[in-house]
Design a protein around this motif. Sequence first.
Motif, PDB file in Angstrom:
ATOM      1  N   GLN A 175       0.835  -1.203   0.000  1.00  0.00           N
ATOM      2  CA  GLN A 175       0.000   0.000   0.000  1.00  0.00           C
ATOM      3  C   GLN A 175       0.869   1.251   0.000  1.00  0.00           C
ATOM      4  OE1 GLN A 175      -2.708   0.365   3.308  1.00  0.00           O
ATOM      5  NE2 GLN A 175      -3.733   2.175   2.479  1.00  0.00           N
ATOM      6  N   LEU A 176       1.933   1.242   0.795  1.00  0.00           N
ATOM      7  CA  LEU A 176       2.857   2.377   0.833  1.00  0.00           C
ATOM      8  C   LEU A 176       3.491   2.577  -0.535  1.00  0.00           C
ATOM      9  CD1 LEU A 176       4.396   4.532   2.496  1.00  0.00           C
ATOM     10  CD2 LEU A 176       6.068   2.749   3.040  1.00  0.00           C
ATOM     11  N   ALA A 177       3.944   1.500  -1.165  1.00  0.00           N
ATOM     12  CA  ALA A 177       4.583   1.592  -2.472  1.00  0.00           C
ATOM     13  C   ALA A 177       3.612   2.107  -3.529  1.00  0.00           C
ATOM     14  CB  ALA A 177       5.129   0.223  -2.884  1.00  0.00           C
ATOM     15  N   THR A 178       2.344   1.687  -3.432  1.00  0.00           N
ATOM     16  CA  THR A 178       1.332   2.152  -4.385  1.00  0.00           C
ATOM     17  C   THR A 178       1.106   3.645  -4.242  1.00  0.00           C
ATOM     18  OG1 THR A 178       0.243  -0.007  -4.311  1.00  0.00           O
ATOM     19  CG2 THR A 178      -1.041   1.837  -5.180  1.00  0.00           C
ATOM     20  N   TYR A 179       1.030   4.135  -3.006  1.00  0.00           N
ATOM     21  CA  TYR A 179       0.854   5.566  -2.778  1.00  0.00           C
ATOM     22  C   TYR A 179       2.051   6.362  -3.294  1.00  0.00           C
ATOM     23  CZ  TYR A 179      -3.307   4.900   0.169  1.00  0.00           C
ATOM     24  OH  TYR A 179      -4.564   4.606   0.636  1.00  0.00           O
ATOM     25  N   VAL A 221       6.138   4.975 -15.135  1.00  0.00           N
ATOM     26  CA  VAL A 221       5.252   5.167 -13.979  1.00  0.00           C
ATOM     27  C   VAL A 221       4.135   4.128 -13.940  1.00  0.00           C
ATOM     28  CG1 VAL A 221       5.786   7.634 -13.843  1.00  0.00           C
ATOM     29  CG2 VAL A 221       3.812   6.894 -15.169  1.00  0.00           C
ATOM     30  N   MET A 222       3.661   3.687 -15.104  1.00  0.00           N
ATOM     31  CA  MET A 222       2.597   2.678 -15.106  1.00  0.00           C
ATOM     32  C   MET A 222       3.123   1.327 -14.621  1.00  0.00           C
ATOM     33  SD  MET A 222      -0.199   4.105 -15.801  1.00  0.00           S
ATOM     34  CE  MET A 222      -1.178   2.620 -15.986  1.00  0.00           C
ATOM     35  N   ALA A 223       4.303   0.944 -15.093  1.00  0.00           N
ATOM     36  CA  ALA A 223       4.888  -0.325 -14.643  1.00  0.00           C
ATOM     37  C   ALA A 223       5.174  -0.272 -13.143  1.00  0.00           C
ATOM     38  CB  ALA A 223       6.160  -0.624 -15.423  1.00  0.00           C
ATOM     39  N   GLN A 224       5.681   0.851 -12.683  1.00  0.00           N
ATOM     40  CA  GLN A 224       5.972   1.021 -11.261  1.00  0.00           C
ATOM     41  C   GLN A 224       4.700   0.914 -10.432  1.00  0.00           C
ATOM     42  OE1 GLN A 224       7.883   4.832  -9.868  1.00  0.00           O
ATOM     43  NE2 GLN A 224       9.737   3.606 -10.008  1.00  0.00           N
ATOM     44  N   LEU A 225       3.635   1.513 -10.916  1.00  0.00           N
ATOM     45  CA  LEU A 225       2.362   1.499 -10.197  1.00  0.00           C
ATOM     46  C   LEU A 225       1.762   0.088 -10.138  1.00  0.00           C
ATOM     47  CD1 LEU A 225       0.045   3.020  -8.807  1.00  0.00           C
ATOM     48  CD2 LEU A 225      -0.899   3.507 -11.069  1.00  0.00           C
ATOM     49  N   ASN A 443      -5.192   5.453   6.387  1.00  0.00           N
ATOM     50  CA  ASN A 443      -4.836   5.641   4.980  1.00  0.00           C
ATOM     51  C   ASN A 443      -4.110   6.960   4.760  1.00  0.00           C
ATOM     52  OD1 ASN A 443      -5.825   3.211   4.123  1.00  0.00           O
ATOM     53  ND2 ASN A 443      -7.790   4.017   3.402  1.00  0.00           N
ATOM     54  N   THR A 444      -4.544   7.999   5.456  1.00  0.00           N
ATOM     55  CA  THR A 444      -3.893   9.300   5.332  1.00  0.00           C
ATOM     56  C   THR A 444      -2.504   9.272   5.954  1.00  0.00           C
ATOM     57  OG1 THR A 444      -6.045  10.401   5.390  1.00  0.00           O
ATOM     58  CG2 THR A 444      -4.114  11.772   5.805  1.00  0.00           C
ATOM     59  N   ILE A 448       0.802  10.279   3.928  1.00  0.00           N
ATOM     60  CA  ILE A 448       1.786  11.262   4.388  1.00  0.00           C
ATOM     61  C   ILE A 448       3.174  10.628   4.495  1.00  0.00           C
ATOM     62  CG2 ILE A 448       2.482  12.666   6.377  1.00  0.00           C
ATOM     63  CD1 ILE A 448      -0.503  13.294   6.808  1.00  0.00           C
ATOM     64  N   ALA A 449       3.227   9.381   4.948  1.00  0.00           N
ATOM     65  CA  ALA A 449       4.504   8.673   5.003  1.00  0.00           C
ATOM     66  C   ALA A 449       5.079   8.499   3.598  1.00  0.00           C
ATOM     67  CB  ALA A 449       4.331   7.317   5.667  1.00  0.00           C
ATOM     68  N   ALA A 450       4.210   8.238   2.623  1.00  0.00           N
ATOM     69  CA  ALA A 450       4.660   8.131   1.235  1.00  0.00           C
ATOM     70  C   ALA A 450       5.251   9.456   0.763  1.00  0.00           C
ATOM     71  CB  ALA A 450       3.492   7.715   0.341  1.00  0.00           C
TER      72      ALA A 450
END
Length: 511
Positions: A175-179, A221-225, A443-444, A448-450
Amino acid sequence: MLLFFAILPIIWLIVALSGLKMAAWKACPVALLLSLLASVMYFGMPIDYMASAVLEGTALACWPILLIITATIYTYHLSVYTGGMEIIKAMLTSVSSDYRVLILLIAFGFGGFLEGMAGFGTAVAIPASMLAGMGINPVSAVAVCLVANFVPSAYGSIGIPLVTLSGIMGTDSAQLATYVALQISFLGVFCPFLMVGIAGGGLQAIKDMVPVCIAAGLSYVMAQLVVSYYMGPELAGVAGALATMSAIIGAVKYFPPKDTSYVLQRELVPQVSQIQAFMAWLPFILIFILLLLTSKLVPTIYDSISQIRTSVLIYKGEGGAPYTFHWVATPGMVIFFATFVSGFIKRTPLGDMLVVLRKTMVSLRPTFITIISIIATAKVMGYSGMTTTIADHTVAATGLMYPAIAAFIGSVGGFITGSATSTCILLGKLQMDAALAIGAPLNTQIWIAAANATGACAGKLIAPQSIAIGVAAIGVSGKGSESQLLGMTMKVYLPFIMLLGLMVYFGTSML
């Protein structure tokens, strides 16, 4: 008053590098001295604690950061010595003679691959050396590599920054990586355009490169996402790099740039055979394979070699934790091993390899001084409370607007340390505490951590450590190139960090 002394080392670095145009290896020790004085005189840090903080920073700088930098630049130098780099250049330039395409392919694609596999400066050092060796302006070569590094550096070496940050927060790394991928995506698409504009001297250079730039940015960016969402951070950077290299080659095939004024003038390159190509790429192939095999993605091997370590409690004060030296499970040792093995396979005499290693280490002396000084400064500022003071005043001044400056806080860490991993360690908990203080839901908090990680990517654009690595790679340390580069990258950093702030702030309402 405390705030002034907390930010004094940062102010000094900005003034020294941009205003006084000092070399980074001269300016950074002064910043360390200022942090030492401030920590003892104004933050009440005992001298023995201060000394142990410096020692811990020195240990971190030497192992693994300087180890990795030395290993990667040695790989490049040995490849030059054996003639492999000329073959790689010939292969890459066979894609196109247009240096704008080569910049995207080498700095954005190959550099992103190196960042995803090894991190810690490899994505700037090796591509900048390659580009400068092709005849591209050395300072411009470093500048475009620094800009290119914005997209993959939050993922670092096999996702280490985000795995570390998710561990600090106790949250899901995917989830962190996705954000992070979402926050990077908008600016990441524009990075190829910026790189072409910087290298080509203005907007005119972008004119017939639009399809290639769009393909490069979107594919990355799409591959990363996608990989971040489904697999987590470990291979997201590598996947993005491989996708963008394929996209660039495909776009050039169907939409070749036609402006001949950007074609490199070079002698006719002989045909490269398959065995020549394989031997030229062998060091990098071995590095890829061995880094993959020794990463957390292969737990059987990783868990075994991770046991070869020594843990030492270096910092004696509150908050100190044992610092672990991983003697085998570290990218630097893997890269050294792969390089020596490839040298033996190529039948390069051991004496010659050692001579190249000695010359590499001599050339990196200014870089050693810079990085040891800046990491030690970061440790002193962190342990003494200087970094916390900066963040506390910022939170107090912003209140519920804090998400808008979360990325800026991360960029301060990126500027000081030159590392997304170090920034996540230094400021990750602080960002989480700030999010809790304003009553943010989970989630927020992760969003913010992201921002801490993406802000660190922006901060690396202007970090003395990043700039020092780049100028060391092109052999112009201490010749005024640091200040010139800072001026160029500052023009990118400022709009990037402002746009990141807006994206993070308005993104909180969409979670």
